[in-house]
Design an enzyme around this catalytic site. Sequence first.
Site, PDB file in Angstrom:
ATOM      1  N   ASP A  32      78.400  64.785  25.096  1.00  0.00           N
ATOM      2  CA  ASP A  32      78.309  64.207  26.443  1.00  0.00           C
ATOM      3  C   ASP A  32      78.250  65.306  27.496  1.00  0.00           C
ATOM      4  O   ASP A  32      77.386  65.294  28.390  1.00  0.00           O
ATOM      5  CB  ASP A  32      79.529  63.322  26.729  1.00  0.00           C
ATOM      6  CG  ASP A  32      79.609  62.082  25.871  1.00  0.00           C
ATOM      7  OD1 ASP A  32      79.238  61.010  26.342  1.00  0.00           O
ATOM      8  OD2 ASP A  32      80.074  62.193  24.719  1.00  0.00           O
ATOM      9  N   GLU A  53      78.211  60.324  34.515  1.00  0.00           N
ATOM     10  CA  GLU A  53      79.420  59.686  33.997  1.00  0.00           C
ATOM     11  C   GLU A  53      80.575  60.669  33.840  1.00  0.00           C
ATOM     12  O   GLU A  53      81.738  60.308  34.003  1.00  0.00           O
ATOM     13  CB  GLU A  53      79.144  59.012  32.647  1.00  0.00           C
ATOM     14  CG  GLU A  53      80.367  58.278  32.130  1.00  0.00           C
ATOM     15  CD  GLU A  53      80.109  57.448  30.887  1.00  0.00           C
ATOM     16  OE1 GLU A  53      81.008  56.676  30.504  1.00  0.00           O
ATOM     17  OE2 GLU A  53      79.029  57.572  30.306  1.00  0.00           O
ATOM     18  N   ASP A  87      73.640  58.813  32.172  1.00  0.00           N
ATOM     19  CA  ASP A  87      74.631  58.623  31.114  1.00  0.00           C
ATOM     20  C   ASP A  87      74.230  59.549  29.970  1.00  0.00           C
ATOM     21  O   ASP A  87      73.279  59.272  29.247  1.00  0.00           O
ATOM     22  CB  ASP A  87      74.668  57.170  30.636  1.00  0.00           C
ATOM     23  CG  ASP A  87      75.900  56.877  29.780  1.00  0.00           C
ATOM     24  OD1 ASP A  87      76.480  57.845  29.251  1.00  0.00           O
ATOM     25  OD2 ASP A  87      76.274  55.699  29.651  1.00  0.00           O
ATOM     26  N   ILE A 139      75.530  60.337  27.043  1.00  0.00           N
ATOM     27  CA  ILE A 139      75.538  59.623  25.758  1.00  0.00           C
ATOM     28  C   ILE A 139      76.040  58.214  26.036  1.00  0.00           C
ATOM     29  O   ILE A 139      77.236  57.991  26.231  1.00  0.00           O
ATOM     30  CB  ILE A 139      76.423  60.298  24.687  1.00  0.00           C
ATOM     31  CG1 ILE A 139      75.862  61.664  24.302  1.00  0.00           C
ATOM     32  CG2 ILE A 139      76.506  59.408  23.438  1.00  0.00           C
ATOM     33  CD1 ILE A 139      76.666  62.382  23.211  1.00  0.00           C
ATOM     34  N   ASP A 140      75.119  57.276  26.096  1.00  0.00           N
ATOM     35  CA  ASP A 140      75.469  55.877  26.259  1.00  0.00           C
ATOM     36  C   ASP A 140      75.713  55.305  24.866  1.00  0.00           C
ATOM     37  O   ASP A 140      74.873  55.438  23.979  1.00  0.00           O
ATOM     38  CB  ASP A 140      74.316  55.137  26.949  1.00  0.00           C
ATOM     39  CG  ASP A 140      74.639  53.673  27.200  1.00  0.00           C
ATOM     40  OD1 ASP A 140      75.820  53.359  27.354  1.00  0.00           O
ATOM     41  OD2 ASP A 140      73.693  52.862  27.235  1.00  0.00           O
ATOM     42  N   THR A 198      78.972  55.912  23.206  1.00  0.00           N
ATOM     43  CA  THR A 198      79.683  57.003  22.541  1.00  0.00           C
ATOM     44  C   THR A 198      80.375  56.530  21.265  1.00  0.00           C
ATOM     45  O   THR A 198      80.443  57.262  20.274  1.00  0.00           O
ATOM     46  CB  THR A 198      80.715  57.651  23.494  1.00  0.00           C
ATOM     47  OG1 THR A 198      80.035  58.109  24.670  1.00  0.00           O
ATOM     48  CG2 THR A 198      81.399  58.838  22.840  1.00  0.00           C
ATOM     49  N   HIS A 227      82.888  44.703  25.530  1.00  0.00           N
ATOM     50  CA  HIS A 227      81.780  44.927  26.453  1.00  0.00           C
ATOM     51  C   HIS A 227      81.038  43.647  26.782  1.00  0.00           C
ATOM     52  O   HIS A 227      80.435  43.524  27.851  1.00  0.00           O
ATOM     53  CB  HIS A 227      80.787  45.934  25.859  1.00  0.00           C
ATOM     54  CG  HIS A 227      81.338  47.309  25.739  1.00  0.00           C
ATOM     55  ND1 HIS A 227      80.729  48.296  25.003  1.00  0.00           N
ATOM     56  CD2 HIS A 227      82.460  47.878  26.255  1.00  0.00           C
ATOM     57  CE1 HIS A 227      81.436  49.415  25.072  1.00  0.00           C
ATOM     58  NE2 HIS A 227      82.491  49.172  25.815  1.00  0.00           N
ATOM     59  N   SER A 230      74.637  50.784  23.173  1.00  0.00           N
ATOM     60  CA  SER A 230      73.850  51.543  24.148  1.00  0.00           C
ATOM     61  C   SER A 230      72.612  50.821  24.667  1.00  0.00           C
ATOM     62  O   SER A 230      72.281  49.706  24.257  1.00  0.00           O
ATOM     63  CB  SER A 230      73.429  52.898  23.566  1.00  0.00           C
ATOM     64  OG  SER A 230      72.246  52.793  22.788  1.00  0.00           O
ATOM     65  N   LYS A 280      69.280  48.875  23.205  1.00  0.00           N
ATOM     66  CA  LYS A 280      68.941  47.444  23.227  1.00  0.00           C
ATOM     67  C   LYS A 280      67.807  47.172  24.202  1.00  0.00           C
ATOM     68  O   LYS A 280      66.897  46.385  23.921  1.00  0.00           O
ATOM     69  CB  LYS A 280      70.179  46.617  23.589  1.00  0.00           C
ATOM     70  CG  LYS A 280      71.291  46.683  22.538  1.00  0.00           C
ATOM     71  CD  LYS A 280      72.444  45.773  22.875  1.00  0.00           C
ATOM     72  CE  LYS A 280      73.291  46.272  24.030  1.00  0.00           C
ATOM     73  NZ  LYS A 280      74.072  47.488  23.706  1.00  0.00           N
ATOM     74  N   ARG A 318      74.423  40.558  28.140  1.00  0.00           N
ATOM     75  CA  ARG A 318      75.713  41.251  28.259  1.00  0.00           C
ATOM     76  C   ARG A 318      76.560  40.370  29.164  1.00  0.00           C
ATOM     77  O   ARG A 318      76.355  40.352  30.386  1.00  0.00           O
ATOM     78  CB  ARG A 318      75.529  42.656  28.834  1.00  0.00           C
ATOM     79  CG  ARG A 318      76.820  43.495  28.833  1.00  0.00           C
ATOM     80  CD  ARG A 318      76.495  44.911  29.243  1.00  0.00           C
ATOM     81  NE  ARG A 318      77.659  45.737  29.475  1.00  0.00           N
ATOM     82  CZ  ARG A 318      78.080  46.686  28.657  1.00  0.00           C
ATOM     83  NH1 ARG A 318      77.430  46.911  27.531  1.00  0.00           N
ATOM     84  NH2 ARG A 318      79.128  47.420  28.948  1.00  0.00           N
ATOM     85  N   ASP A 355      74.720  52.597  33.092  1.00  0.00           N
ATOM     86  CA  ASP A 355      74.579  51.824  31.856  1.00  0.00           C
ATOM     87  C   ASP A 355      73.382  50.886  31.871  1.00  0.00           C
ATOM     88  O   ASP A 355      73.086  50.263  30.846  1.00  0.00           O
ATOM     89  CB  ASP A 355      75.846  50.997  31.599  1.00  0.00           C
ATOM     90  CG  ASP A 355      76.996  51.842  31.081  1.00  0.00           C
ATOM     91  OD1 ASP A 355      76.733  52.854  30.415  1.00  0.00           O
ATOM     92  OD2 ASP A 355      78.164  51.482  31.344  1.00  0.00           O
TER      93      ASP A 355
END
Length: 352
Positions: free
Chosen positions: A45, A68, A133, A135-136, A138, A238, A262, A265, A279, A292
């Site tokens: 990250d 982030e 981001d 690393i979306d 993680t 989430h 992440s 999608k 979501r 995100d």
Amino acid sequence: MSYEKELHIAQLAVQRATLLTQRVFHEKAKGTLSKDDNSPVTIGDFGAQALIIHAIKSNFPQDEIVGEEEASSLRENKNLSTQIWHLVKSASLEDETSERELGGPIESEEQMLQAIDAGNSAGGAHGRIWALDPIDGTKGFLRGGQYAVCLALISDGSVKVGVLGCPNLPVDDAAPLSADIDDPSGQGRGVLFGAVAGCGATSRPLGRGALQSSQAIRMKSVPDITDATFCESVEAGHSSHGDQAAIAKALGITRESVRMDSQAKYGSIARGAGDLYLRLPVRKDYQEKIWDHAAGEVIVKEAGGEVTDAEGKRLDFSRGRTLKENKGVVAAPRAVHAQVLEVVKSVLGSKE
């Protein structure tokens, strides 16, 4: 504006940062820390954020960045900071082809830390602001699953450019949707998605140095909603899996949803590997982070989709670092979005 340069630099920067994260992905020890909200952060990250912010600031010095991560924990942990510094230096040496375009190498460990901390913009409705981001997903990264490196340019509150680096998605846009990574070696995997508002969306294989050739992507038409495939988050914290199942039932969808971490999608439905992404809010006070969703939103919209919140409102990226005016996300092909949204409202409304 054409945003041609912005897209080019963003794709090069995300590609190089994604290569750095892949090196960490294949290591057993990923230098993991826990942040104040108990979410994990790795050396990948931090390294990816440093590389991308350095590239953006070198090319667009007046632009702000909402990132982030921040570097206070690294200033307190010299060993971890030095470990990330070695990663960042190696990434530059491995990618000399695009080095000049990305602003040259980061010259010192302190410059690296300053780059990480330059992602401290508060966001807002005015000016050019990049949402990053590094690393979306993680947790997916740590468990050996899907993750994405995400970067978007927001201008006066509207997303103009979006790039996703998804190293564990198949290169082939026609590959069936799956969260699994069958071949740990990564053969045939690694895709870079990109879009500019009003100009369509593309995918291309991840490479080293110069960008690989791209092709246009489009969402799949869904003449019969009962044949649709849902994407949803792996983490129940989430997105509400129960609400998702109720919505699928109400739509007559019997296929099992595909759960992956992440913004992979967003990329997956944009190229037609999946159809719908929900979501759904798990608590009333939760606020989605702009990093995100910004890149994924413009990529899906440019691929022929519609993205709103669960109440049908557009995602409002002008309110700071979070989507504080929105609740949840509904992404679907434009032709069926209203149908899906109606059922989402019905299912969520029945709980009140």
